[in-house]
Write a protein that holds these residues in place. Sequence first.
Motif, PDB file in Angstrom:
ATOM      1  N   VAL A 320       0.852  -1.193   0.000  1.00 58.29           N
ATOM      2  CA  VAL A 320       0.000   0.000   0.000  1.00 58.29           C
ATOM      3  C   VAL A 320       0.888   1.244   0.000  1.00 58.29           C
ATOM      4  N   LYS A 322      -0.042   4.559  -0.629  1.00 53.18           N
ATOM      5  CA  LYS A 322      -0.688   5.871  -0.514  1.00 53.18           C
ATOM      6  C   LYS A 322       0.187   6.855   0.260  1.00 53.18           C
ATOM      7  N   ASN A 344      -5.258   4.736  -2.234  1.00 55.53           N
ATOM      8  CA  ASN A 344      -6.535   5.102  -1.635  1.00 55.53           C
ATOM      9  C   ASN A 344      -7.233   6.291  -2.277  1.00 55.53           C
ATOM     10  N   ILE A 365      -8.039   0.821  -3.271  1.00 57.47           N
ATOM     11  CA  ILE A 365      -8.560   0.235  -2.020  1.00 57.47           C
ATOM     12  C   ILE A 365      -9.253   1.273  -1.147  1.00 57.47           C
ATOM     13  N   MET A 467     -13.472  -7.897   0.644  1.00 53.25           N
ATOM     14  CA  MET A 467     -12.411  -7.122   1.299  1.00 53.25           C
ATOM     15  C   MET A 467     -12.958  -6.522   2.586  1.00 53.25           C
ATOM     16  N   ILE A 469     -11.641  -3.969   6.133  1.00 55.47           N
ATOM     17  CA  ILE A 469     -10.595  -3.257   6.875  1.00 55.47           C
ATOM     18  C   ILE A 469     -10.627  -3.678   8.341  1.00 55.47           C
ATOM     19  N   MET A 540      -3.613  -5.835   7.496  1.00 55.37           N
ATOM     20  CA  MET A 540      -2.766  -4.689   7.254  1.00 55.37           C
ATOM     21  C   MET A 540      -1.545  -4.824   8.173  1.00 55.37           C
ATOM     22  N   SER A 541      -0.732  -3.778   8.217  1.00 54.40           N
ATOM     23  CA  SER A 541       0.500  -3.905   9.004  1.00 54.40           C
ATOM     24  C   SER A 541       0.228  -4.409  10.421  1.00 54.40           C
ATOM     25  N   ARG A 556      -2.766  -6.329   2.688  1.00 56.04           N
ATOM     26  CA  ARG A 556      -2.480  -4.975   2.179  1.00 56.04           C
ATOM     27  C   ARG A 556      -1.600  -4.265   3.199  1.00 56.04           C
ATOM     28  N   ILE A 557      -0.315  -4.159   2.871  1.00 54.59           N
ATOM     29  CA  ILE A 557       0.630  -3.671   3.867  1.00 54.59           C
ATOM     30  C   ILE A 557       1.233  -2.338   3.431  1.00 54.59           C
ATOM     31  N   GLY A 558       1.057  -1.313   4.253  1.00 54.16           N
ATOM     32  CA  GLY A 558       1.602   0.008   3.953  1.00 54.16           C
ATOM     33  C   GLY A 558       2.780   0.358   4.836  1.00 54.16           C
ATOM     34  N   SER A 559       2.484   0.718   6.105  1.00 51.13           N
ATOM     35  CA  SER A 559       3.531   1.233   7.001  1.00 51.13           C
ATOM     36  C   SER A 559       4.726   0.301   7.144  1.00 51.13           C
ATOM     37  N   ARG A 565       3.583   7.368   7.228  1.00 53.77           N
ATOM     38  CA  ARG A 565       3.156   8.224   6.126  1.00 53.77           C
ATOM     39  C   ARG A 565       3.103   9.680   6.547  1.00 53.77           C
TER      40      ARG A 565
HETATM   41  C1  LIG Z   1      -3.742   2.369   4.362  1.00 54.15           C
HETATM   42  C2  LIG Z   1      -4.443   1.131   4.138  1.00 54.15           C
HETATM   43  C3  LIG Z   1      -3.791  -0.104   4.309  1.00 54.15           C
HETATM   44  C4  LIG Z   1      -2.392  -0.224   4.795  1.00 54.15           C
HETATM   45  O1  LIG Z   1      -2.320   0.093   6.128  1.00 54.15           O
HETATM   46  P1  LIG Z   1      -0.982  -0.085   7.015  1.00 54.15           P
HETATM   47  O2  LIG Z   1      -1.460  -0.087   8.380  1.00 54.15           O
HETATM   48  O3  LIG Z   1      -0.141   1.076   6.655  1.00 54.15           O
HETATM   49  O4  LIG Z   1      -0.380  -1.358   6.585  1.00 54.15           O
HETATM   50  C5  LIG Z   1      -4.502  -1.242   3.984  1.00 54.15           C
HETATM   51  N1  LIG Z   1      -5.791  -1.196   3.557  1.00 54.15           N
HETATM   52  C6  LIG Z   1      -6.440  -0.037   3.392  1.00 54.15           C
HETATM   53  C7  LIG Z   1      -7.852  -0.055   2.906  1.00 54.15           C
HETATM   54  C8  LIG Z   1      -5.801   1.156   3.684  1.00 54.15           C
HETATM   55  O5  LIG Z   1      -6.476   2.296   3.512  1.00 54.15           O
END
Ligand SMILES: *Cc1c(COP(=O)(O)O)cnc(C)c1O
Length: 608
Positions: A320, A322, A344, A365, A467, A469, A540-541, A556-559, A565
């Motif tokens: 992820v 964003k 996003n 997403i 999906m 969250i 997620m993370s 879905r991994i961002g941080s 961010r």
């Molecule tokens: C930002 C986001 C993520 C990633 O989140 P992290 O906690 O940074 O891994 C995953 N899914 C969705 C829908 C998000 O908006």
Amino acid sequence: MSQYTPEVNRYSASVKNSFAYDTAVHRWPAILTQVIDGLFRQSHELSSTGLASHKVAEARKIIEQVSRLKYELTHDLPLAPLDVTPSNATHFGTRCAPTTEAYDDILRSHQLTWFHSDWLFTECYLYRRLRLLFEKSNEWKDFDPFAISKDDAFRASGQGVYHSAMRLSEIVKIGAHQTSSPATYKTFQDMVYSSLWGNASDLSLLINADDAVLQKVQATTENERTAKIEHVVVNDIDKMWCAVHRMHNGRIDFVLDNAGFELMADMLLADFLLTLRGPVLCANEERSNEIASRIERVRMRIAEATKTASRQTQPHLLVVSKLHPPSDLMAAYVRSKQRHFGENYVQELVEKASVLPRDIHWHFIGGLQSNKAKHLAAVPNLYAVESVDSEKLAASLEKALAKPENERERAYSLLVYVQVNTSGEEGKSGVPSMMSAWESGTPKPPLMALAEDIILTCPHMRFKGLMTIGALANSRSSEHENPDFEALVTSRKYLADALAKDSEFQVKLKNASWWTPSGPVKQVYDDALSESKLALSMGMSADMRAAIEKGSTTVRIGSDCFGTRSTNSEASQVRAVEMDAWSKIPLVKEIVFHTKNMPWFVSVRKWG
Ligand SMILES: *Cc1c(COP(=O)(O)O)cnc(C)c1O
């Protein structure tokens, strides 16, 4: 030189029936006629002044020799050696052009006649023979016998000039060209072909051509060009594109055409090449290292969790991205070979997709408004939308995907996940889970209705799975248990059951006869709606481990991949700076023009 010898000519066997042969037969005598004509006109003017009688006499001599050459040609006589003696030794070129001796070696060792030889070889030979006649003269060394007809042809090329100039001005309006965009590739093809067909308008062939014929030959419209591509014997345009694609502040050399329309087409192509921009640059070394090692760690954790959960297959990693700048994504792309990225915000995804490589699979997403669907659908490598939660949104996406210009660029159906609000929190997007819909007494759960709607009314989309969250509190409370993931897993089970038992839906699907970009609709959904085949995008993370243990198919991994961010406004500032820098780094920085080796083909003509 060896590639021009008769034996290795790639197409000489069929040259008698070929386009090249037809062209040669009509063209070569016409070229000679033109030389005679040009020389005659010039010497006639001279003789009327009564001056320079020795120059006129020499012109007559050359005309006689050209006529003899024409006789040899039309009677298909053997190609005579060019015959170099020190006194007429001539420089046809200093760089890679074969020497006159090299020609003569071939001519002495092969029985070649005008029409029993390699077309290209003989074409070059013809010009050398001609040039030698002038070179050996005293008064006519610098005379260009083609000048008049070149100018005439250019004047008659009004339509072609107009079309080409209009096209270029449109291109310039668009500005910088991203080479990963298919539209840019098409324009490139277009420019190369028109530069190529520009040649066809050259002198000889068209000496008596009217405007209509000239326009057809120059093939400035798309249909005209398509019709002519079959005449190209060897087409390496894709290789050319690949080479250009890899440049960075690079240099391209042009061997320029003579004059007039051809020269203009070359200039247009050069101008276009200078507008090309490649993908953005990677983040700096330190940042790239950080991103690469973070992603590596995430991948290892995914592998571990998969093993602990005794699962056969690993979930996919969706990185992820964003609010991270394009250079960060480029680092993940280059260093970690990451190809799936999640975004996003529509505007952000559209901007990044315009500067990042085309083989990235983009997943949307975030929350999506129906009126923004058209911007997303225009991204040719948008791979999935994971946040569809209403029929209205599905319909807007479908409508946008079905537009011919979007449909053309997309090879597969867009994958679609229905977002489920498993935690039931107010203000969170997503349809209710199957269980909470039943609890509230809804006859047909919205999740089921939406899935059926996508399957039966959105041929450009492919319903892929669910999906969620989930609530933040739920991911914080336990590393292994998470009621939201449970709810998504159970929803999937009930959905698969409900779809299988909905006879009205099953009959419609069985009778469905339309095609989707991924094949016939029945084939697409054959065995795709069972519990084990429907995908689950969750984790997620903070809660990846629990999601994998529950059977997530995409995390879905961002941080964990990029670190924390920045805020929305900071992020868009950084992005704007990068986009601006990118637009200033050309693939091609320099075009170097070379003139042809023959002095005639170098003579600078005034346009207009
Ligand atoms: C930002 C986001 C993520 C990633 O989140 P992290 O906690 O940074 O891994 C995953 N899914 C969705 C829908 C998000 O908006």
